[in-house]
Motif scaffolding. Sequence first.
Motif, short mmCIF file in Angstrom:
data_model
loop_
_atom_site.label_atom_id
_atom_site.label_comp_id
_atom_site.label_asym_id
_atom_site.label_seq_id
_atom_site.Cartn_x
_atom_site.Cartn_y
_atom_site.Cartn_z
N GLN A 1 34.91 51.71 30.42
CA GLN A 1 35.76 50.51 30.52
C GLN A 1 37.22 50.83 30.20
N TRP B 1 30.22 45.83 35.29
CA TRP B 1 31.14 46.35 34.29
C TRP B 1 30.56 46.30 32.88
N TYR C 1 38.23 42.17 35.17
CA TYR C 1 38.63 42.93 33.99
C TYR C 1 40.10 43.35 34.07
N SER D 1 34.31 43.91 37.21
CA SER D 1 35.33 44.96 37.04
C SER D 1 36.68 44.50 37.58
#
Length: 583
Positions: free
Chosen positions: A231, A162, A273, A270
């Motif tokens: 992102q 990520w 996140y 990710s």
Amino acid sequence: METFIKEEEKYIKNKLEELGYKVKEVTLNVSSRPELGDYQYNGVMGLAKEYHKNPREIAEELVKTIKKDDRYKNIDLAGPGFINITFSDKQLIDFMNVLNNNIDINYKTDNPKSIFLDYGGANVAKALHVGHLRSANIGEALKRLATALGNKTMADTHLGDWGRPIGLVMTEIKHRFPELPYFDENYEGEYPKESPVTNDDLMEIYPLASIKAKEDEAYMEEAREITSKFQKYDRGLTALWNHIMTVSKADIKRIYDRLNVTFETWEGESDCYKYIPETIEYLEKEGFVEDSQGAKIISVSEPDDDHEVPPVLLIKSNGSASYESTDIAGLWERMHLFNPDEVWYLTDARQNLHFEQVFRAVYKTGIVPKSTNLEFIPFGTMNGKDGKPFKTRDGGVMSLENLLDMAKVECEKKILPNITGEEREKVANIVSIAVVKYADLLPYRLTDYVFDPVKFSDLQGKTGPYLLYSTIRIKSLLKKAQDEKIEYNEVKMISDPTQRNIMIGLLNINNVLINSYKSRSLNDICEYLYKITNIYNNFYYQNRILTEEDQNTRESWLTISKIVYDNNCKLLNILGIEIPERM
Ligand code: ARG
């Protein structure tokens, strides 16, 4: 049932208590001077200090009361207060027969836990490099050890999927193929099913893009923008990200498979996140977040710190999340989903401060309760002959795959000539992994070591191939016994001092496992495997096991061989080392 040594330790502890000495723990160690006894108890020295007595005096008292029980063949006092114990043959034989029926008796810990391990850390779109090797080897072996001892374990790859590297790769793809729809903001159609890049492309693209970004600020700025755009789940870049993930993950998986490294979950940064918004919301609500020049931070320093621990940068001033916040959100997720007793992280020692900051932040804010043990388990580096981190000939970063291939070339040379074709290829692979793993796990975890494929693949000495070769040989001895219909069910007698030494060594397995588990380092197991294999080999050379005429002796020898074999298999498996049929 307790292990034999634990029983003896308990017995001695009771005796000390009868004599009025309180002791937390009695530990028996294999004697370093076998001529004096099988095991040694050295704890009297500590007791003497505590009770302001002469150690010899306490030792004499202890020996005297134990002698009354007539429990051991011999118990003696040596030097300033060491106690040497020699077990009776019957004690040893009885325990060997228990072990023969249940090799697992040595595999347990007092206080099993649920442990979540994080030892992958491979980065998507970048080649796995030598730095990822130790994390994978040590992490996998610690997981197997913890599981074998009765803990509940689970491991996650925690892919680096990520960050900026992916942004750089996307930037380069855009430069090469600007017409691809992923970069067209007005595109509303479906995206191609095929990835625009192969893994080989990625291996070439990332290093190039990374150099370009260092030399060209505009290129770097573009990469930053692309990173922040994907992102934020930009539709086109997400589609491209998915392609890169699929291609790269397949390759990462192939290499972890080659290394016998397994994960229960394949998550990455990710996935963490996704938990950042709710984590930050919680942290802000609880008043832990401070503003610092447009960035969000949590201060984690403490008044008695002896080194500087800077605040955790949660959200950078440009709005993007940091490496720290992915790990904090990762713990948020792990606590909510799994609530483990312990979380273990394995990376090289350079990430020490990172984990110190993260752990402080999550404890301070209550994301992780103090009762959960967060542990950073660092390790030393694998170096080249020049003492510096292992490099390619032209000074570049050595990919893990190339390193494994180097070991494989050496192994190929040593495999029996009559093993050919596909089998030869397979055996070379298995043995090369043993080479790399054993060499990697043999030094104490924090110690650096020098990678030497020739030495490490030698069939003699402290090497993986030596252990494999010897273990296979015991297997073929047992197979011959079976083919010749020679029965062996138990140890009946001890007829050889080397046989006795093997038995003494076999008693010690639980101690070795627990030491490795406590130190989070496999070196004790590796040393033990070498030692027991070595003693066994001496025994093997000294005796003609199959043609021994005395039946009871032969049966005892074969039973001992079988226990050594079973135990070697178990320990090699903990190290992540497979055993080929022949080599
Ligand atoms: N991807 C990182 C690296 O290559 C390692 C990740 C370690 N695990 C973690 N939870 N931070 O350096």
